[in-house]
Write a protein that holds these residues in place. Structure first.
Motif, mmCIF file in Angstrom:
data_model
loop_
_atom_site.group_PDB
_atom_site.id
_atom_site.type_symbol
_atom_site.label_atom_id
_atom_site.label_comp_id
_atom_site.label_asym_id
_atom_site.label_seq_id
_atom_site.Cartn_x
_atom_site.Cartn_y
_atom_site.Cartn_z
ATOM 1 N N GLY A 1 5.065 6.629 9.886
ATOM 2 C CA GLY A 1 5.810 6.687 9.050
ATOM 3 C C GLY A 1 6.038 4.873 8.504
ATOM 4 N N PRO A 2 6.421 4.595 7.535
ATOM 5 C CA PRO A 2 7.537 5.294 7.017
ATOM 6 C C PRO A 2 6.547 5.581 5.528
ATOM 7 N N PHE A 3 6.534 6.914 4.984
ATOM 8 C CA PHE A 3 5.915 7.212 3.946
ATOM 9 C C PHE A 3 6.432 7.088 2.571
ATOM 10 N N ASP A 4 5.769 7.090 1.099
ATOM 11 C CA ASP A 4 6.384 6.389 -0.088
ATOM 12 C C ASP A 4 7.196 7.917 -0.708
ATOM 13 N N ALA A 5 5.935 8.890 -0.108
ATOM 14 C CA ALA A 5 6.455 10.257 -0.463
ATOM 15 C C ALA A 5 5.862 11.163 0.609
ATOM 16 N N ILE A 6 6.527 12.480 0.906
ATOM 17 C CA ILE A 6 6.290 13.613 2.025
ATOM 18 C C ILE A 6 6.393 15.211 1.159
ATOM 19 N N PHE A 7 5.509 15.485 0.802
ATOM 20 C CA PHE A 7 5.579 17.029 0.741
ATOM 21 C C PHE A 7 5.573 18.035 1.173
ATOM 22 N N PRO B 1 0.597 -1.698 0.031
ATOM 23 C CA PRO B 1 0.185 -0.029 0.243
ATOM 24 C C PRO B 1 0.844 1.234 -0.027
ATOM 25 N N ILE B 2 0.489 2.347 -0.470
ATOM 26 C CA ILE B 2 1.190 3.586 -0.927
ATOM 27 C C ILE B 2 0.983 4.084 0.385
ATOM 28 N N ARG B 3 1.595 4.989 1.043
ATOM 29 C CA ARG B 3 1.212 6.347 1.990
ATOM 30 C C ARG B 3 2.490 7.462 1.454
ATOM 31 N N ILE B 4 1.735 8.297 1.366
ATOM 32 C CA ILE B 4 1.759 9.713 0.862
ATOM 33 C C ILE B 4 1.323 11.074 2.520
ATOM 34 N N TRP B 5 2.479 11.547 2.708
ATOM 35 C CA TRP B 5 1.650 12.841 3.527
ATOM 36 C C TRP B 5 2.128 14.235 3.417
ATOM 37 N N SER B 6 0.669 15.062 3.220
ATOM 38 C CA SER B 6 0.961 16.171 3.270
ATOM 39 C C SER B 6 0.890 17.184 3.655
ATOM 40 N N ALA C 1 -4.127 12.416 -4.466
ATOM 41 C CA ALA C 1 -4.881 11.093 -4.253
ATOM 42 C C ALA C 1 -5.409 10.615 -5.424
ATOM 43 N N MET C 2 -5.679 12.139 -6.809
ATOM 44 C CA MET C 2 -6.308 11.645 -7.798
ATOM 45 C C MET C 2 -5.244 11.115 -8.398
ATOM 46 N N THR C 3 -3.662 11.838 -8.925
ATOM 47 C CA THR C 3 -2.694 11.004 -9.243
ATOM 48 C C THR C 3 -2.129 9.444 -8.782
ATOM 49 N N LEU C 4 -2.351 8.938 -7.244
ATOM 50 C CA LEU C 4 -2.399 7.524 -7.409
ATOM 51 C C LEU C 4 -3.058 6.981 -7.788
ATOM 52 N N ALA C 5 -4.551 7.383 -8.085
ATOM 53 C CA ALA C 5 -5.713 6.852 -8.554
ATOM 54 C C ALA C 5 -6.143 6.779 -9.715
ATOM 55 N N GLU C 6 -5.457 7.438 -10.650
ATOM 56 C CA GLU C 6 -5.456 7.669 -12.651
ATOM 57 C C GLU C 6 -4.143 6.154 -12.284
ATOM 58 N N THR C 7 -3.202 6.710 -11.665
ATOM 59 C CA THR C 7 -1.493 5.700 -12.024
ATOM 60 C C THR C 7 -2.345 4.641 -10.977
ATOM 61 N N LEU C 8 -2.235 4.322 -9.812
ATOM 62 C CA LEU C 8 -2.196 2.607 -9.260
ATOM 63 C C LEU C 8 -3.444 1.182 -9.999
ATOM 64 N N GLY C 9 -5.210 2.111 -10.469
ATOM 65 C CA GLY C 9 -5.604 0.922 -11.031
ATOM 66 C C GLY C 9 -6.980 1.011 -9.792
ATOM 67 N N SER C 10 -6.468 -0.727 -9.798
ATOM 68 C CA SER C 10 -7.110 -1.003 -8.287
ATOM 69 C C SER C 10 -6.630 -1.404 -7.390
ATOM 70 N N ARG C 11 -5.404 -0.594 -7.555
ATOM 71 C CA ARG C 11 -4.468 -0.995 -5.425
ATOM 72 C C ARG C 11 -4.814 0.294 -4.997
ATOM 73 N N ALA C 12 -5.155 1.365 -5.711
ATOM 74 C CA ALA C 12 -5.496 2.837 -5.554
ATOM 75 C C ALA C 12 -6.050 3.138 -4.136
ATOM 76 N N GLY C 13 -7.116 1.877 -4.060
ATOM 77 C CA GLY C 13 -7.680 1.863 -2.864
ATOM 78 C C GLY C 13 -7.259 1.901 -0.809
ATOM 79 N N GLU C 14 -6.501 0.775 -2.142
ATOM 80 C CA GLU C 14 -5.512 0.825 -0.657
ATOM 81 C C GLU C 14 -4.832 2.037 -0.268
ATOM 82 N N ALA C 15 -4.822 2.891 -0.752
ATOM 83 C CA ALA C 15 -3.768 3.991 -1.037
ATOM 84 C C ALA C 15 -4.000 4.999 0.565
ATOM 85 N N ARG C 16 -3.129 5.707 0.964
ATOM 86 C CA ARG C 16 -3.902 6.612 1.685
ATOM 87 C C ARG C 16 -2.475 7.507 1.261
ATOM 88 N N VAL C 17 -4.012 8.907 1.998
ATOM 89 C CA VAL C 17 -2.366 10.250 1.264
ATOM 90 C C VAL C 17 -3.556 11.174 3.024
#
Length: 289
Positions: A227-233, A121-126, A139-155
């Motif tokens: 954490g850990p996060f895959d990216a921090i903004f 699962p992808i985790r991003i911190w804004s 979140a839009m970027t993750l939804a467009e990129t991850l497809g069916s995996r986007a439901g597990e991603a969290r911002v």
């Protein structure tokens, strides 16, 4: 936290024949110095000398709320009650909030490339979520990129400004702001308001479900997130802090980022000479040193 809160269309008070604003509230040099000290201690924000008019216009509403005419009386009231909720209103008033969907657009293709093949699962911190445009863009970027995996991603979106976070949680924006996006994104991620909500658009529930929004002061001794996060903004925030504060925050980011994670900075921010914890990868994107 985001750059400056929109000013009222008309400043409080009248105007003299010389064009100078006639103030109905008393703001002395000593009061302004105290305000600068208090907001620095509370939020790390460094207010420059030329911000005096901005401070007056933003805090005047709080004085009038209490029926006060002198900033000194308002500040004394604050300092007598270190745990009072008015501190939140004081901080909100002086916090800057200028943001937009997909601001600094070059970061989002880089984010997409970064997360596309990552396992788990992808985790991003804004870290400066403001009114929500940045975390929803992520979140839009993750939804467009991850497809069916986007439901597990969290911002995870955080900000010191609780009023801005309330607007982010609502996820409702003027239609003209949303229409600046590509039509495909507008249709996929937003619902158009009708009737009393005409002229507005709301983030669709599935996208909102990907975003967690919580208050957080980057100067707080403890951060209630793991954490850990895959990216921090953390974009266009550090410019309001002095170098020592910037260094402390960056050093606290480091253990919350995955070893190959990315730190996204604002276009006018340069962390290369502030800390040895990060190195520049390019285009205001950093990796752990």
């Amino acid at each position: 936290m985001s750059e400056p809160r929109e000013q009222p269309a008309f400043a409080a008070g009248g105007w003299s024949s010389s064009g100078a604003m006639e103030r109905d509230l008393e703001l002395t040099d000593a009061d302004f110095t105290r305000i600068r000290e208090l907001i620095y201690r509370r939020a790390g924000i460094v207010l420059a000398e030329h911000k005096r008019e901005m401070v007056y216009s933003r805090l005047a509403k709080r004085l009038r709320h209490y029926g006060l005419t002198r900033f000194g009386d308002y500040l004394a009231r604050l300092e007598r009650q270190p745990e009072a909720r008015e501190w939140e209103a004081f901080t909100n008033a002086l916090t800057t909030n200028l943001t937009a969907f997909f601001r600094e657009a070059h970061h989002f293709p880089l984010l997409a490339e970064h997360v596309r093949s990552r396992p788990g699962p992808i985790r991003i911190w804004s870290a400066a979520a403001s009114t929500g445009e940045e975390p929803y863009s992520i979140a839009m970027t993750l939804a467009e990129t991850l497809g069916s995996r986007a439901g597990e991603a969290r911002v995870v979106g955080t900000d010191i400004d609780t009023e801005a976070l309330a607007r982010a949680r609502a996820g409702i924006y003027p239609l003209e702001q949303v229409h600046k996006l590509e039509e495909a994104r507008t249709r996929r991620f937003f619902q158009r308001g009708t009737g009393r909500q005409a002229g507005l658009a709301r983030v669709r529930p599935d996208l909102r479900a990907m975003v967690e929004l919580e208050p957080l002061n980057l100067l707080a001794p403890g951060w209630p997130l793991k954490g850990p996060f895959d990216a921090i903004f953390c974009r266009n925030v550090m410019i309001y802090f002095d170098k020592a504060t910037q260094a402390r925050i960056l050093e606290r980011f480091a253990p919350l980022l995955k070893p190959d994670g990315l730190l996204f900075a604002g276009h006018s921010e340069n962390f290369s000479y502030i800390t040895k914890a990060f190195r520049l990868r390019g285009q205001t994107v950093y990796t752990l040193a």
